[in-house]
Design a protein around this motif. Structure first.
Motif, PDB file in Angstrom:
ATOM      1  N   UNK A  28      11.714 109.973  44.199  1.00 51.72           N
ATOM      2  CA  UNK A  28      11.397 109.496  45.441  1.00 51.72           C
ATOM      3  C   UNK A  28       9.876 108.835  45.570  1.00 51.72           C
ATOM      4  N   UNK A  29       9.021 109.551  45.143  1.00 41.04           N
ATOM      5  CA  UNK A  29       7.495 108.975  45.413  1.00 41.04           C
ATOM      6  C   UNK A  29       7.670 107.603  44.901  1.00 41.04           C
ATOM      7  N   UNK A  30       8.103 107.522  43.499  1.00 38.37           N
ATOM      8  CA  UNK A  30       8.080 106.275  42.583  1.00 38.37           C
ATOM      9  C   UNK A  30       8.844 105.145  43.194  1.00 38.37           C
ATOM     10  N   UNK A  31       9.910 105.593  43.905  1.00 41.51           N
ATOM     11  CA  UNK A  31      10.645 104.464  44.776  1.00 41.51           C
ATOM     12  C   UNK A  31       9.701 104.042  46.152  1.00 41.51           C
ATOM     13  N   UNK A  32       9.278 104.878  46.621  1.00 42.25           N
ATOM     14  CA  UNK A  32       8.215 104.691  47.955  1.00 42.25           C
ATOM     15  C   UNK A  32       7.270 103.752  47.621  1.00 42.25           C
ATOM     16  N   UNK A  33       6.604 104.054  46.116  1.00 43.75           N
ATOM     17  CA  UNK A  33       5.450 103.337  45.786  1.00 43.75           C
ATOM     18  C   UNK A  33       5.772 102.077  45.595  1.00 43.75           C
ATOM     19  N   UNK A  34       7.223 101.844  44.974  1.00 42.14           N
ATOM     20  CA  UNK A  34       7.512 100.390  44.812  1.00 42.14           C
ATOM     21  C   UNK A  34       7.873  99.917  46.169  1.00 42.14           C
ATOM     22  N   UNK A  35       8.251 100.615  47.038  1.00 40.23           N
ATOM     23  CA  UNK A  35       8.490  99.996  48.343  1.00 40.23           C
ATOM     24  C   UNK A  35       7.330  99.357  49.017  1.00 40.23           C
ATOM     25  N   UNK A  36       6.184  99.999  48.907  1.00 38.93           N
ATOM     26  CA  UNK A  36       4.904  99.805  49.145  1.00 38.93           C
ATOM     27  C   UNK A  36       4.139  98.745  48.675  1.00 38.93           C
ATOM     28  N   UNK A  37       4.259  98.602  47.403  1.00 37.52           N
ATOM     29  CA  UNK A  37       3.638  97.804  46.539  1.00 37.52           C
ATOM     30  C   UNK A  37       4.051  96.576  46.019  1.00 37.52           C
ATOM     31  N   UNK A  38       5.556  96.664  46.049  1.00 36.42           N
ATOM     32  CA  UNK A  38       6.452  95.640  45.209  1.00 36.42           C
ATOM     33  C   UNK A  38       6.399  95.776  43.624  1.00 36.42           C
ATOM     34  N   UNK A  39       5.621  96.850  42.994  1.00 36.65           N
ATOM     35  CA  UNK A  39       5.881  97.023  41.852  1.00 36.65           C
ATOM     36  C   UNK A  39       6.085  98.284  41.355  1.00 36.65           C
ATOM     37  N   UNK A  40       6.993  98.475  40.137  1.00 38.67           N
ATOM     38  CA  UNK A  40       7.153  99.817  39.812  1.00 38.67           C
ATOM     39  C   UNK A  40       5.977 100.551  39.067  1.00 38.67           C
ATOM     40  N   UNK A  41       6.143 101.888  38.749  1.00 39.10           N
ATOM     41  CA  UNK A  41       5.169 102.608  38.472  1.00 39.10           C
ATOM     42  C   UNK A  41       4.564 102.051  37.056  1.00 39.10           C
ATOM     43  N   UNK A  42       5.663 101.979  36.255  1.00 37.99           N
ATOM     44  CA  UNK A  42       5.349 101.578  34.692  1.00 37.99           C
ATOM     45  C   UNK A  42       4.545 100.178  34.771  1.00 37.99           C
ATOM     46  N   UNK A  43       4.737  99.227  35.765  1.00 40.49           N
ATOM     47  CA  UNK A  43       4.001  97.942  35.862  1.00 40.49           C
ATOM     48  C   UNK A  43       2.639  98.094  36.346  1.00 40.49           C
ATOM     49  N   UNK A  44       2.458  99.040  37.084  1.00 40.26           N
ATOM     50  CA  UNK A  44       1.258  99.483  37.704  1.00 40.26           C
ATOM     51  C   UNK A  44       0.370 100.176  36.677  1.00 40.26           C
ATOM     52  N   UNK A  45       0.760 101.145  35.991  1.00 38.70           N
ATOM     53  CA  UNK A  45       0.221 101.542  34.864  1.00 38.70           C
ATOM     54  C   UNK A  45      -0.233 100.693  33.709  1.00 38.70           C
ATOM     55  N   UNK A  46       0.818  99.803  33.536  1.00 37.57           N
ATOM     56  CA  UNK A  46       0.359  98.861  32.329  1.00 37.57           C
ATOM     57  C   UNK A  46      -0.629  97.911  32.885  1.00 37.57           C
ATOM     58  N   UNK A  47      -0.554  97.697  34.111  1.00 39.36           N
ATOM     59  CA  UNK A  47      -1.866  96.679  34.731  1.00 39.36           C
ATOM     60  C   UNK A  47      -3.104  97.384  34.468  1.00 39.36           C
ATOM     61  N   UNK A  48      -3.115  98.808  35.153  1.00 40.04           N
ATOM     62  CA  UNK A  48      -4.446  99.316  35.226  1.00 40.04           C
ATOM     63  C   UNK A  48      -4.959 100.358  33.890  1.00 40.04           C
ATOM     64  N   UNK A  49      -3.944 100.941  33.275  1.00 37.45           N
ATOM     65  CA  UNK A  49      -4.330 101.568  32.158  1.00 37.45           C
ATOM     66  C   UNK A  49      -3.918 101.127  30.682  1.00 37.45           C
TER      67      UNK A  49
END
Length: 205
Positions: A137-158
């Motif tokens: 649920x948290x990962x879905x809400x992060x997508x809702x707030x940012x427009x990116x899934x957690x995989x894309x976010x980690x890929x971008x930052x890490x």
């Protein structure tokens, strides 16, 4: 003749009684009763009244009992994880603002690392207490707030290696970092709960 007179007398007397009662008591059995009025589409005004609602309760069928249990579980998970999603999106927006125009990899890494340390300090212990379901649920809400899934976010930052590693771990635990969000489709119930939370606390996206 006498009989007709008696009948006529009683007829007049009975007709007169309501008026007499009204004159004596101010209220008669046939007095006008005030009711609400409804105006029809054709302009006619007719008397109408409104009955109080009647609520009927019965036992839930197995289908609706399951639906209610699943919805309650989802609502509780949203209540727990929504603040983390808001905080994460706020930090990511701040990081993205600071990274604008920064091309040096070392400097970009330093900016990301500084906020990562703060996030770990504030939320690491709490996030480790989430269940797998709450994590989804948290990962879905992060997508809702940012427009990116957690995989894309980690890929971008890490980096892609780290993103792939955490994706593998998530899959092992029956989850995925690539959680999307469909507010008008499969995630419509979640969206309704989130909007209730936002209205409750006066939160704007």
């Amino acid at each position: 003749m006498y009989g007709r007179f008696v009948i006529s007398f009683f007829t007049v007397a009975l007709a007169y009684l309501p008026f007499q009662a009204h004159a004596q008591n101010g209220k008669g059995a046939n007095d006008t009763i005030r009711v609400d009025a409804c105006i029809e589409a054709n302009g006619d005004t007719i008397p109408c009244s409104f009955l109080p609602p009647l609520y009927l309760y019965t036992h839930l069928t197995p289908k609706w009992r399951k639906f209610h249990a699943e919805w309650t579980r989802l609502r509780n998970a949203v209540y727990v994880t929504y603040p983390y999603a808001k905080a994460a999106s706020s930090v990511m927006n701040e990081i993205n603002t600071k990274l604008v125009g920064v091309t040096d990899k070392k400097q970009r890494k330093a900016i990301i690392h500084s906020r990562e340390k703060q996030l770990k300090k504030e939320f690491a212990d709490k996030l480790t207490q989430l269940s797998v379901y709450q994590g989804k649920v948290l990962m879905k809400l992060i997508y809702r707030q940012t427009g990116n899934n957690c995989y894309e976010i980690i890929d971008e930052y890490k980096g892609s290696f780290t993103a792939a590693f955490y994706q593998t771990v998530a899959v092992i635990f029956g989850s995925s970092l690539k959680q999307d969000y469909d507010p008008v489709g499969k995630d419509r119930a979640m969206e309704g709960i989130v909007q209730d939370v936002e209205r409750m606390y006066g939160i704007r996206r």
